[in-house]
Motif scaffolding. Structure first.
Motif, short mmCIF file in Angstrom:
data_model
loop_
_atom_site.label_atom_id
_atom_site.label_comp_id
_atom_site.label_asym_id
_atom_site.label_seq_id
_atom_site.Cartn_x
_atom_site.Cartn_y
_atom_site.Cartn_z
N PRO A 52 4.75 -2.10 1.56
CA PRO A 52 5.87 -2.46 2.44
C PRO A 52 5.77 -1.85 3.83
O PRO A 52 6.11 -2.49 4.83
N TYR A 53 5.26 -0.62 3.93
CA TYR A 53 5.10 0.00 5.24
C TYR A 53 4.07 -0.74 6.08
O TYR A 53 4.25 -0.91 7.29
N ILE A 54 3.00 -1.19 5.48
CA ILE A 54 1.98 -1.94 6.21
C ILE A 54 2.54 -3.28 6.68
O ILE A 54 2.32 -3.69 7.82
N LEU A 55 3.29 -3.96 5.81
CA LEU A 55 3.88 -5.24 6.20
C LEU A 55 4.88 -5.09 7.33
O LEU A 55 4.87 -5.87 8.30
N VAL A 56 5.75 -4.11 7.25
CA VAL A 56 6.75 -3.89 8.30
C VAL A 56 6.06 -3.48 9.60
O VAL A 56 6.44 -3.93 10.69
#
Length: 72
Positions: A52-56
């Motif tokens: 999720p951190y990479i996507l955001v």
């Protein structure tokens, strides 16, 4: 700029050692015979946490890139 982004991404993803288990999960898994199950669970938790951190971060980068083009 591209080299900085790639370097920061790889340095974020390749930590030497990360412990993502909660105290209860760690106690249950370490009491078992094999440590490979505990290592597998730990790697799975880190993977699920990082995605999720990479996507955001990717979405934020593209939004920043779009708005910086509009200002010029």
């Amino acid at each position: 700029m591209k080299n900085k982004t790639l370097f920061s991404l790889f340095s974020f993803l390749f930590f030497l050692e990360t412990n993502a288990q909660c105290a209860m999960c760690r106690a249950v898994l370490e009491s078992g015979e094999g440590q490979t199950v505990a290592e597998g669970i730990n790697e799975g938790i880190v993977y699920l946490m990082a995605v999720p951190y990479i996507l955001v971060g990717g979405i934020a980068y593209f939004i920043y890139k779009k708005y910086s083009k509009l200002k010029k």
